[in-house]
Motif scaffolding. Structure first.
Motif, PDB file in Angstrom:
ATOM      1  N   VAL A  61     -20.429   7.497 106.044  1.00  0.00           N
ATOM      2  CA  VAL A  61     -21.802   7.714 105.934  1.00  0.00           C
ATOM      3  C   VAL A  61     -22.356   7.479 104.317  1.00  0.00           C
ATOM      4  N   ALA A  62     -21.089   7.680 103.380  1.00  0.00           N
ATOM      5  CA  ALA A  62     -21.540   7.606 102.151  1.00  0.00           C
ATOM      6  C   ALA A  62     -21.709   6.091 101.625  1.00  0.00           C
ATOM      7  N   LEU A  63     -20.764   5.299 102.480  1.00  0.00           N
ATOM      8  CA  LEU A  63     -21.129   4.024 102.094  1.00  0.00           C
ATOM      9  C   LEU A  63     -22.200   3.269 102.564  1.00  0.00           C
ATOM     10  N   GLY A  64     -22.542   3.854 103.867  1.00  0.00           N
ATOM     11  CA  GLY A  64     -23.795   3.087 104.472  1.00  0.00           C
ATOM     12  C   GLY A  64     -25.176   3.394 103.975  1.00  0.00           C
ATOM     13  N   ALA A  65     -25.234   4.782 103.290  1.00  0.00           N
ATOM     14  CA  ALA A  65     -26.177   5.489 102.662  1.00  0.00           C
ATOM     15  C   ALA A  65     -26.181   4.613 101.323  1.00  0.00           C
ATOM     16  N   THR A  66     -25.052   4.416 100.687  1.00  0.00           N
ATOM     17  CA  THR A  66     -25.149   3.505  99.467  1.00  0.00           C
ATOM     18  C   THR A  66     -25.686   2.089  99.480  1.00  0.00           C
TER      19      THR A  66
ATOM     20  N   ILE B 184     -33.864  21.629 102.294  1.00  0.00           N
ATOM     21  CA  ILE B 184     -34.356  22.021 103.603  1.00  0.00           C
ATOM     22  C   ILE B 184     -35.417  21.385 103.993  1.00  0.00           C
ATOM     23  N   VAL B 185     -36.493  21.416 102.935  1.00  0.00           N
ATOM     24  CA  VAL B 185     -37.532  20.645 103.293  1.00  0.00           C
ATOM     25  C   VAL B 185     -37.474  19.105 103.638  1.00  0.00           C
ATOM     26  N   THR B 186     -36.666  18.402 102.977  1.00  0.00           N
ATOM     27  CA  THR B 186     -36.378  16.972 103.376  1.00  0.00           C
ATOM     28  C   THR B 186     -35.672  16.974 104.583  1.00  0.00           C
ATOM     29  N   GLY B 187     -34.840  17.894 104.823  1.00  0.00           N
ATOM     30  CA  GLY B 187     -34.068  18.034 106.080  1.00  0.00           C
ATOM     31  C   GLY B 187     -34.943  18.130 107.361  1.00  0.00           C
ATOM     32  N   LEU B 188     -35.757  19.019 107.259  1.00  0.00           N
ATOM     33  CA  LEU B 188     -36.555  19.560 108.312  1.00  0.00           C
ATOM     34  C   LEU B 188     -37.640  18.375 108.593  1.00  0.00           C
ATOM     35  N   ALA B 189     -38.009  17.658 107.549  1.00  0.00           N
ATOM     36  CA  ALA B 189     -39.075  16.456 107.870  1.00  0.00           C
ATOM     37  C   ALA B 189     -38.236  15.323 108.394  1.00  0.00           C
TER      38      ALA B 189
ATOM     39  N   GLY C  91     -30.971   9.928 106.387  1.00  0.00           N
ATOM     40  CA  GLY C  91     -31.116  11.097 105.876  1.00  0.00           C
ATOM     41  C   GLY C  91     -30.476  11.132 104.487  1.00  0.00           C
ATOM     42  N   HIS C  92     -29.362  10.596 104.192  1.00  0.00           N
ATOM     43  CA  HIS C  92     -28.825  10.649 103.041  1.00  0.00           C
ATOM     44  C   HIS C  92     -29.445   9.530 102.069  1.00  0.00           C
ATOM     45  N   ALA C  93     -29.834   8.294 102.655  1.00  0.00           N
ATOM     46  CA  ALA C  93     -30.611   7.216 101.729  1.00  0.00           C
ATOM     47  C   ALA C  93     -31.825   7.758 101.281  1.00  0.00           C
ATOM     48  N   THR C  94     -32.420   8.555 101.909  1.00  0.00           N
ATOM     49  CA  THR C  94     -33.669   8.912 101.252  1.00  0.00           C
ATOM     50  C   THR C  94     -33.801   9.581  99.978  1.00  0.00           C
ATOM     51  N   PHE C  95     -32.502  10.201  99.640  1.00  0.00           N
ATOM     52  CA  PHE C  95     -32.362  10.795  98.221  1.00  0.00           C
ATOM     53  C   PHE C  95     -31.377   9.756  97.245  1.00  0.00           C
ATOM     54  N   CYS C  96     -30.554   8.924  97.882  1.00  0.00           N
ATOM     55  CA  CYS C  96     -29.671   8.104  97.310  1.00  0.00           C
ATOM     56  C   CYS C  96     -30.563   6.898  96.697  1.00  0.00           C
ATOM     57  N   ILE C  97     -31.681   6.522  97.466  1.00  0.00           N
ATOM     58  CA  ILE C  97     -32.459   5.585  96.643  1.00  0.00           C
ATOM     59  C   ILE C  97     -32.831   5.933  95.506  1.00  0.00           C
ATOM     60  N   VAL C  98     -33.101   7.203  95.307  1.00  0.00           N
ATOM     61  CA  VAL C  98     -33.802   7.451  93.673  1.00  0.00           C
ATOM     62  C   VAL C  98     -32.757   7.210  92.678  1.00  0.00           C
TER      63      VAL C  98
ATOM     64  N   VAL D 223     -29.165  18.487 104.193  1.00  0.00           N
ATOM     65  CA  VAL D 223     -29.772  17.583 104.898  1.00  0.00           C
ATOM     66  C   VAL D 223     -28.918  16.977 105.880  1.00  0.00           C
ATOM     67  N   THR D 224     -27.655  16.993 105.675  1.00  0.00           N
ATOM     68  CA  THR D 224     -26.742  16.591 106.848  1.00  0.00           C
ATOM     69  C   THR D 224     -26.855  17.660 108.190  1.00  0.00           C
TER      70      THR D 224
END
Length: 269
Positions: free
Chosen positions: A70-75, A113-118, A138-145, A206-207
């Motif tokens: 998951v970490a490699l894919g999100a990265t 929790i807000v990001t995860g629910l959305a 889900g992880h990519a949404t904050f990894c992009i930052v 988020v997970t």
């Protein structure tokens, strides 16, 4: 003349650091305790047997490899989307640029929790079943930052004259990217990717909303906390998570510091 910090200020800094890191040191200590249920202090003895018990758990290894995938894919997703977003935002000027920049960094600023629910609502509306793909999204949404912030800062320091000179010398856009732009962005991309990997690897909230029945290592670790006889095992795995998370962060910091030092030397010369 630079003013030296007062003794009270230094003491406050040390107290703050101790408050943050003493719990981590206790996790390390109790990974070696001979006691299997309670947290007696000091520990009655030290042993390495819990490492063998932890490494013999097949469910732990399955959760670990899922976290790595998951970490490699999100990265990878963050490197592509974050790099493209940075390229579009670094030099362009348009109405609403500040709002777009805020939208790009918002996922890491919002409570998990807000990001995860959305994400849960959005992924269900898109017809995607919870699984590895949804966790990566889900992880990519904050990894992009993390990638975006590193790359956009580097692009703002890059002189446009270098790209113009490359074009004037007859280089095609792909050649300019490969021989001029990419060498300048390499460490920023690597540092952003390492930070993204570290953020994804130990993400819990988020997970929880996007994993369904699958267990990443942090989710597995959380479930094991409710099994008293496995407390030293959870400390061993927590120590493993700390090491895997800390190494990319330290490497990214070294890369950033090294690049800043080279830039400073280049300007001074």
């Amino acid at each position: 003349m630079n003013a030296q910090p007062s003794t009270s200020l230094k003491l406050s800094a040390w107290l703050g650091a101790a408050f943050l890191h003493i719990p981590l040191l206790l996790i390390v200590l109790y990974a070696f305790t001979t006691e299997d249920r309670t947290y007696t202090f000091p520990p009655p003895g030290l042993t390495l047997k819990w490492f063998g018990v932890a490494f013999a758990r097949t469910d732990m290894w399955e959760a670990l490899w899922l976290s790595v995938r998951v970490a490699l894919g999100a990265t990878a997703l963050a490197l592509v989307l974050g790099g493209l977003a940075a390229a579009g935002m670094a030099r362009s000027q348009f109405r609403g640029k500040s709002a777009v920049n805020l939208l790009l960094v918002l996922p890491i600023a919002l409570p998990g929790i807000v990001t995860g629910l959305a994400l849960l609502v959005s992924l269900r509306r898109a017809g995607l079943d919870a699984g590895t793909l949804t966790i990566i999204i889900g992880h990519a949404t904050f990894c992009i930052v993390t990638v975006y912030n590193n790359v956009v800062a580097r692009l703002r320091r890059l002189s446009p004259s270098q790209l113009e000179a490359s074009a004037d010398l007859g280089a095609r856009p792909l050649q300019t990217f490969r021989y001029v732009l990419l060498p300048h962005l390499a460490t920023a991309l690597l540092a952003g990717g390492l930070l993204a990997f570290a953020l994804s690897f130990d993400e819990v909230i988020v997970t929880t909303f996007t994993a369904g029945s699958q267990q990443t290592l942090p989710i597995w670790l959380y479930g094991e906390l409710f099994k008293p006889r496995q407390r030293p095992v959870t400390n061993v795995v927590a120590l493993l998570v700390m090491v895997v998370t800390l190494l990319p962060i330290l490497l990214a910091q070294r890369l950033t510091q090294g690049t800043d030092a080279m830039n400073g030397a280049g300007k001074s010369s």
